[in-house]
Design an enzyme around this catalytic site. Structure first.
Site, PDB file in Angstrom:
ATOM      1  CB  SER A  61      -0.958   0.011   1.198  1.00  0.00           C
ATOM      2  OG  SER A  61      -2.085  -0.785   0.928  1.00  0.00           O
ATOM      3  CE  LYS A  64      -4.544   2.003  -0.756  1.00  0.00           C
ATOM      4  NZ  LYS A  64      -3.899   0.703  -0.527  1.00  0.00           N
ATOM      5  CB  SER A 121      -4.479   1.743   3.694  1.00  0.00           C
ATOM      6  OG  SER A 121      -3.612   1.248   2.691  1.00  0.00           O
TER       7      SER A 121
END
Length: 501
Positions: A61, A64, A121
């Site tokens: 993640s 991102k 997230s």
């Protein structure tokens, strides 16, 4: 022997065959994979400490951060605004957790979408950002790769905006440091986006997954990530005495160990100065690895995978579990001690998290519209639940009625069977009697050799309400015939006479 040479003499993970004909090879010791670590001074871009900084790694993640840079860059270019609406598609809604779980068709502002992906997230929201800003996930991935090349990232390949597992997508610690510096440099007004401690959506409060925020003094961003194949990663920033440092830790087996190591690296960095002899990010040598190692067996061990990076944060680092994975010889005595799990590191703890300060997020164009949408959705859910209950009751009632009707029909069928059986028996009895009699039977009295017998009434026994039976006359001889006359013999008259004889 150099640190780079020591790191590459270890052998282990077998080669993995990737997509697009690329061989994903992790030449590491099976029990000693070298986890990428990098500490960089933000202002100068000088490297304070590095370990496998350019080796390819699955980003999870922290992807991102790349998604956010592309989105903010489009805002800066005037192609979209933070008030632009992001629509959740069916494909976005189907992405696995971590997610917000919005229904397809739900809309929210790009500003709220970015806050959600930085704190929660949420994979569904990041996917929706990619679809809305890039026209498609493939189109947004192209923008990610073009932007990465433009800002100086040379080790990264992007295929999706949320970091869910894809063997074609990887990055490096060096590239993530380049990206972090670009976010800080190019979007100073968005700095707070990376340091939100929690968001509040309706009644729900969701804490940031970054376990350093509110625990490590001076920590002020950025993003965490986890997948089994890449372990627990973090790109973190912290400031002290006017100096800002980026620390990147990748491939850790738990968020606790990741956060403790990042905290210790910050402690080390703030005691060091990046001198003229320290290399810059651009000067770091390229990796010889053709692809990232898959550390799933080490992190998840073939058992049920750990929960999605849930931001539990560092509490302590127990025993040898806090060792840097396959740490090579550090480039300073202080880091060498930390890298090989000194007693100081084993006893290292972080304080409890400071009270959260949630930032409100909503769906729709503004909070009022968001409340209306939520109220309508809640009403729809209640109606749907009531309809479901009613349908279940109707189904149960119909089932009972069907069961009763079936039982009634079964009883009637059994009665019909009994009646039919009785009728068959009744019809069979006379036929059986006729068959039992001889076709040409003769009466007993018709025989020339048997006497005719007529059964009389049975004798009544005394004491049964009937008169005493008449005693049988004693046997006597017939009187002597008178002389001169023939004895008169009476002929029997009918059956009565025969019975009396």
């Amino acid at each position: 022997m150099s640190s780079s040479l020591l790191r590459r003499v270890t052998v282990g993970f077998a080669a993995l065959t990737g997509l697009l004909g690329t061989s994903l090879i992790g030449i590491q010791a099976a029990s000693a994979v070298t986890a990428p670590i990098l500490v960089v001074d933000v202002d100068s871009g000088k490297v304070i400490y590095s370990q496998a900084p350019t080796d390819p790694w699955y980003p999870a993640s922290i992807t991102k951060l790349m998604t956010t840079y592309v989105a903010l860059d489009l805002v800066r270019q005037g192609k979209v605004s933070l008030d632009s609406m992001v629509t959740i598609s069916a494909a976005a809604a189907s992405e696995p957790p971590s997610k917000m779980g919005f229904k397809p068709g739900t809309q929210l502002t790009l500003d709220n979408a970015l806050k959600i992906i930085m704190v929660k997230s949420a994979n569904d929201i990041a996917y929706a950002i990619g679809e809305n800003l890039g026209g498609s996930i493939e189109g947004f991935a192209d923008q990610m790769n073009e932007t990465a090349q433009r800002i100086g990232m040379r080790d990264s390949r992007w295929t999706n905006p949320n970091g869910l597992p894809d063997p074609r997508q990887w990055t490096s610690a060096r590239d993530m440091a380049v990206l972090a510096r670009a976010l800080i440099r190019d979007f100073p007004d968005s700095h707070d986006l990376f340091s939100i401690s929690a968001i509040q959506f309706g009644r729900a409060v969701m804490a940031n997954h970054n376990g350093l925020l509110g625990r490590y003094p001076g920590a002020d961003g950025m993003k965490t990530g986890f997948i089994c194949s890449g372990g627990f990663n973090v790109v973190a920033t912290a400031s002290r005495n006017g100096r800002r440092v980026i620390t990147i830790v990748m491939g850790q087996p738990s968020p606790r160990e990741r956060d403790v190591k990042a905290a210790d690296l910050f402690d080390y960095a703030f005691t060091q100065s990046a001198g003229w002899t320290s290399p810059t990010l651009d000067a770091l040598p390229a990796s010889s690895l053709g692809g990232p190692p898959d550390i799933r067996p080490y992190v998840c061990g073939g058992k049920k995978p750990p929960p999605i990076d849930d931001g539990a944060g560092a509490v302590s680092a127990p025993g040898s579990a806090a060792q840097l994975i396959g740490g090579s010889v550090a480039n300073s005595p202080a880091l060498a001690m930390a890298a090989f799990s000194s007693p100081a590191l084993r006893a290292r703890t972080l304080p409890p998290r400071a009270p959260l300060q949630p930032i409100a997020v909503w769906i729709g164009r503004n909070p009022a519209e968001g409340q209306q949408i939520l109220a309508a959705q809640e009403s729809e859910q209640k109606t749907a639940a009531a309809n479901t209950r009613a349908a279940r009751l109707e189904a149960a009632k119909a089932k009972r009625e069907a069961a009763l009707q079936a039982a009634k029909q079964a009883r009637e069928a059994r009665l019909e069977q009994v009646k039919a059986a009785n009728a068959a028996k009744a019809a069979a009895k006379p036929a059986a009697k006729v068959a039992a009699k001889p076709a040409h039977g003769l009466p007993r009295s018709a025989s020339a050799y048997t006497s005719v017998e007529t059964p009389g009434m049975p004798e009544a026994k005394p004491g049964k309400g009937l008169s005493k039976p008449v005693a049988k006359p004693a046997a006597h001889k017939a009187p002597a015939k008178p002389e001169g006359k023939k004895a008169e013999v009476k002929k029997p008259q009918g059956k009565k006479a025969a019975a009396e004889e």
